[in-house]
Design an enzyme around this catalytic site. Structure first.
Site, PDB file in Angstrom:
ATOM      1  N   ASN A   1      65.753  54.983  15.122  1.00  0.00           N
ATOM      2  CA  ASN A   1      64.434  55.546  14.858  1.00  0.00           C
ATOM      3  C   ASN A   1      63.556  55.405  16.090  1.00  0.00           C
ATOM      4  O   ASN A   1      63.243  54.297  16.521  1.00  0.00           O
ATOM      5  CB  ASN A   1      63.772  54.817  13.677  1.00  0.00           C
ATOM      6  CG  ASN A   1      62.325  55.257  13.476  1.00  0.00           C
ATOM      7  OD1 ASN A   1      62.033  56.446  13.399  1.00  0.00           O
ATOM      8  ND2 ASN A   1      61.406  54.288  13.428  1.00  0.00           N
ATOM      9  N   GLU A   2      63.229  56.540  16.700  1.00  0.00           N
ATOM     10  CA  GLU A   2      62.312  56.638  17.830  1.00  0.00           C
ATOM     11  C   GLU A   2      62.710  55.770  19.033  1.00  0.00           C
ATOM     12  O   GLU A   2      61.948  54.923  19.491  1.00  0.00           O
ATOM     13  CB  GLU A   2      60.880  56.327  17.396  1.00  0.00           C
ATOM     14  CG  GLU A   2      60.363  57.277  16.331  1.00  0.00           C
ATOM     15  CD  GLU A   2      58.910  57.087  15.975  1.00  0.00           C
ATOM     16  OE1 GLU A   2      58.298  58.045  15.480  1.00  0.00           O
ATOM     17  OE2 GLU A   2      58.395  55.954  16.183  1.00  0.00           O
TER      18      GLU A   2
ATOM     19  N   GLU B   1      60.162  63.900  11.433  1.00  0.00           N
ATOM     20  CA  GLU B   1      58.932  63.275  10.943  1.00  0.00           C
ATOM     21  C   GLU B   1      57.768  64.167  11.342  1.00  0.00           C
ATOM     22  O   GLU B   1      57.648  64.540  12.508  1.00  0.00           O
ATOM     23  CB  GLU B   1      58.708  61.885  11.548  1.00  0.00           C
ATOM     24  CG  GLU B   1      59.663  60.800  11.102  1.00  0.00           C
ATOM     25  CD  GLU B   1      59.261  59.421  11.649  1.00  0.00           C
ATOM     26  OE1 GLU B   1      58.062  59.230  11.968  1.00  0.00           O
ATOM     27  OE2 GLU B   1      60.138  58.551  11.765  1.00  0.00           O
TER      28      GLU B   1
END
Length: 474
Positions: free
Chosen positions: A240-241, A361
């Site tokens: 994630n990111e 997202e």
């Protein structure tokens, strides 16, 4: 009596047959939306499916026909011969709440609400490293009860016809992340000095590779299906990111992506894989740096085009947060950025990468000052994102879908980060999301029908396309 079949008769028969097929398809779509949002007329989308003739087919038969692995074909997602444009959501907390019997019902609740408005993909955490209610308590040591909670999440998602993107680790400290892996290594006597050593230290990389293997080869205690064989899982997400600000050249992170993509695909070649990146442009595309929301975002070690050229990465991921990325900017400026940001990535995934892009997202806060949106401007933001995606889908472009950050069920306000949408309370937002789902579902079904009849381009049916995307009643 001998019957003579004239040319007109043959043409009329073909037209009649085509109309019948289209009506059957539309009948199936109509049933999918015949239940009012959040109604109780049917138990779940998986329990029964209308096929336009009033009869219902068991979910097991639907599984055989429609529940195959999602693949990519050029710049589209496909399931079998059908395109699969995505309207989805994030709910990172599913495994955590499922681990507690008193809150497990919230998982079912949010899936049921999401399915009622046509959402088809959910992104959630496949990790919780160290700390409270950890999945991985120490390297390769798992809490079986928490793993069974993730099994439950996957099983419930399948019941409600929702596919999952499972993220394998966090760049940030929440739920452990790369900092927890560094702590484990340091406690074991490994000489690591920075969280960014996660991307290069051999011991830490081995910890992560073992977690990947344990996750992909997990046998679900509910379904008895190994995760790597389950089409309920839409894709794996490496991190994630991911960011590696200690190396703004991007070389360190790039090498890690290459190594881990190969590792994932060596275990599971069938599922899709994505990086989990926010979409920031880096040194390999200097002309695109101006598309970033700020100067800093081009110096965090990520490089959108380069990162997604890695062998084994199947589609591009991008995030959209104009409120936190552009503090102090006007709403109009932020929405203009959303449009240009999305268009830049859709263009680049088409021309430079040749793959779909999923905006994994997108969200804005309605509570955090000074940049908080209100519900009305938040809904305008959602419509802006959907508009760009529909524009891409209309021309067969790479904009394959978006996942709202984030959905919560009622009674979980204590977890809301300011971005939460509770569908039964947010009727306007729910209506916008439902309308978008209907347009995508209609597009997917009619595109499949057209492809079977040899239609090469949607431009050949421009009037039908215009009606489909502009009619709010669809």
């Amino acid at each position: 009596m001998e019957t003579v079949c004239t040319e007109n008769t043959r043409k009329n028969s073909l037209i009649y047959f085509a109309v019948i097929i289209l009506l059957l398809i539309d009948g199936r779509l109509a049933h999918a939306h015949s239940v009012e949002m959040f109604g109780d007329d049917i138990d779940s989308p998986a329990a029964q499916r209308s096929y336009g003739n009033g009869k219902h087919v068991p979910s097991s038969q639907v599984d055989d026909e429609q529940w195959g692995m999602v693949k990519t074909k050029g710049t589209q997602f496909v399931v079998g011969d059908r395109p699969f444009y995505v309207n989805g959501f994030n709910s990172y907390w599913l495994m955590i709440l499922a681990a507690d019997p008193s809150t497990r019902g919230k998982v079912t609740e949010v899936f049921k609400q999401a399915a009622a408005i046509g959402l088809t993909v959910c992104r959630t955490w496949g990790f919780n490293d160290g700390g409270w209610r950890a999945l991985q308590k120490s390297p390769s040591v798992y809490d079986e009860d928490v793993f069974k909670a993730l099994d439950f999440v996957v099983n419930e998602a399948r019941k409600y016809r929702i596919r999952l993107i499972l993220s394998l680790i966090n760049n940030w400290d929440a739920y452990g992340g790369k900092a927890q892996y560094i702590k484990w290594a340091r406690d074991a006597g490994v000489n690591v000095t920075s969280d960014d050593d996660f991307f290069s230290d051999q011991t830490v990389k081995t910890y992560f590779k073992n977690h990947v293997k344990n996750m992909l080869t997990r046998v679900n205690t509910y379904t008895k299906v190994m995760y790597k064989d389950d089409p309920t899982i839409f894709a794996w997400e490496l991190m994630n990111e991911p960011q590696c600000a200690s190396d703004p050249t991007g070389n360190r992170l790039q090498a890690w992506i290459q190594e881990m993509a190969f590792h994932v695909k060596s275990i599971d070649p069938d599922h899709l894989l994505e990086v989990g990146a926010e979409g920031f442009y880096g040194p390999s595309s200097p002309a695109r740096l101006q598309a970033n929301p700020n100067t800093y975002s081009g110096q965090v070690g990520t490089d959108f085009i380069r990162n997604h050229r890695v062998l084994g990465i199947d589609f591009a991921s991008v995030h959209i947060y104009p409120d936190t990325w552009m503090l102090g900017a006007t709403r109009e400026t932020q929405l203009q950025f959303v449009q240009s940001w999305m268009q830049a990535h859709i263009t680049d995934t088409e021309s430079a990468l040749g793959m779909p892009v999923l905006f994994t997202e997108f969200g804005v806060s309605t509570t955090k000052a000074p940049s908080a949106f209100n519900a009305t401007s938040r809904d305008q933001f959602i419509q802006t994102v959907y508009g760009a995606l529909l524009g891409s889908a209309r021309r067969g472009g790479a904009g394959a879908g978006g996942l709202l950050w984030q959905l919560f069920p009622e009674g979980t306000d204590y977890m809301d980060d300011g971005y939460g949408v509770v569908l039964p309370r947010e009727t306007v937002a729910a209506g916008i999301m439902s309308a978008h789902s209907k347009k995508l579902q209609t597009f997917n079904a009619r595109c499949a029908w057209s492809c079977r009849w040899g239609c090469r381009k949607w431009e050949d049916h421009s009037e039908d396309v215009d009606y489909m995307f502009n009619n709010d009643e669809l």
